[in-house]
Design a protein around this motif. Sequence first.
Motif, mmCIF file in Angstrom:
data_model
loop_
_atom_site.group_PDB
_atom_site.id
_atom_site.type_symbol
_atom_site.label_atom_id
_atom_site.label_comp_id
_atom_site.label_asym_id
_atom_site.label_seq_id
_atom_site.Cartn_x
_atom_site.Cartn_y
_atom_site.Cartn_z
ATOM 1 N N ALA A 79 0.829 -1.213 0.000
ATOM 2 C CA ALA A 79 0.000 0.000 0.000
ATOM 3 C C ALA A 79 0.858 1.257 0.000
ATOM 4 O O ALA A 79 0.413 2.308 -0.459
ATOM 5 C CB ALA A 79 -0.928 -0.001 1.215
ATOM 6 N N GLU A 80 2.089 1.147 0.485
ATOM 7 C CA GLU A 80 3.010 2.281 0.441
ATOM 8 C C GLU A 80 3.446 2.596 -0.986
ATOM 9 O O GLU A 80 3.862 3.709 -1.277
ATOM 10 C CB GLU A 80 4.254 1.989 1.283
ATOM 11 N N LEU A 81 3.317 1.617 -1.891
ATOM 12 C CA LEU A 81 3.801 1.778 -3.270
ATOM 13 C C LEU A 81 2.695 1.947 -4.296
ATOM 14 O O LEU A 81 2.896 2.582 -5.319
ATOM 15 C CB LEU A 81 4.640 0.547 -3.664
ATOM 16 N N PHE A 82 1.524 1.344 -4.051
ATOM 17 C CA PHE A 82 0.468 1.309 -5.053
ATOM 18 C C PHE A 82 -0.831 1.877 -4.502
ATOM 19 O O PHE A 82 -1.130 1.736 -3.323
ATOM 20 C CB PHE A 82 0.236 -0.140 -5.516
ATOM 21 N N ALA A 83 -1.640 2.462 -5.378
ATOM 22 C CA ALA A 83 -2.900 3.085 -4.980
ATOM 23 C C ALA A 83 -4.044 2.075 -4.876
ATOM 24 O O ALA A 83 -5.110 2.412 -4.396
ATOM 25 C CB ALA A 83 -3.285 4.176 -5.976
ATOM 26 N N VAL A 105 11.688 -5.797 -0.216
ATOM 27 C CA VAL A 105 12.651 -5.384 0.806
ATOM 28 C C VAL A 105 12.583 -3.876 0.929
ATOM 29 O O VAL A 105 12.614 -3.159 -0.070
ATOM 30 C CB VAL A 105 14.092 -5.822 0.434
ATOM 31 N N ARG A 106 12.494 -3.407 2.167
ATOM 32 C CA ARG A 106 12.391 -1.966 2.424
ATOM 33 C C ARG A 106 13.578 -1.503 3.232
ATOM 34 O O ARG A 106 13.929 -2.084 4.253
ATOM 35 C CB ARG A 106 11.108 -1.672 3.189
ATOM 36 N N ALA A 107 14.200 -0.438 2.750
ATOM 37 C CA ALA A 107 15.265 0.260 3.464
ATOM 38 C C ALA A 107 14.731 1.669 3.750
ATOM 39 O O ALA A 107 13.666 2.041 3.256
ATOM 40 C CB ALA A 107 16.525 0.308 2.615
ATOM 41 N N PRO A 108 15.436 2.471 4.532
ATOM 42 C CA PRO A 108 14.905 3.793 4.874
ATOM 43 C C PRO A 108 14.495 4.653 3.669
ATOM 44 O O PRO A 108 13.483 5.326 3.717
ATOM 45 C CB PRO A 108 16.041 4.442 5.656
ATOM 46 N N GLU A 109 15.242 4.602 2.583
ATOM 47 C CA GLU A 109 14.941 5.480 1.447
ATOM 48 C C GLU A 109 14.666 4.755 0.145
ATOM 49 O O GLU A 109 14.499 5.386 -0.894
ATOM 50 C CB GLU A 109 16.096 6.468 1.258
ATOM 51 N N THR A 110 14.606 3.419 0.187
ATOM 52 C CA THR A 110 14.421 2.643 -1.036
ATOM 53 C C THR A 110 13.579 1.408 -0.741
ATOM 54 O O THR A 110 13.683 0.825 0.326
ATOM 55 C CB THR A 110 15.786 2.178 -1.604
#
Length: 103
Positions: free
Chosen positions: A30-34, A80-85
């Motif tokens: 949900a952070e990436l897609f609407a 995979v989630r990093a602080p800015e990517t």
Amino acid sequence: MTAGTPADAGIPPGEEGGYMDGNALAGPLAELFAVDLTVATSQCAHCGNTGPVARLRVYGQAPGLVARCQQCGQVMLRLVRAPETVWLDTSGITVLSIPVGAD
């Protein structure tokens, strides 16, 4: 153990049942897609099985989330989630059918 079991697909022995369902991907995606991708239909690139993303077997023991086919156990999606990517690998999915509703 027979060919095609999750253990043969790279899941360590004894961890076959240590997964969550694909709904565990709802927040991160949900952070990436609407749209809600857990209701999308995915097709496994390995065995051709189709079903909603919510039915994938999601493992969180790796760095990030690894979603495997509920039929053959092959990896379909990695997130995979990093602080800015955020890295999203869907190479194990041949088709992702996303319902968007009628206009």
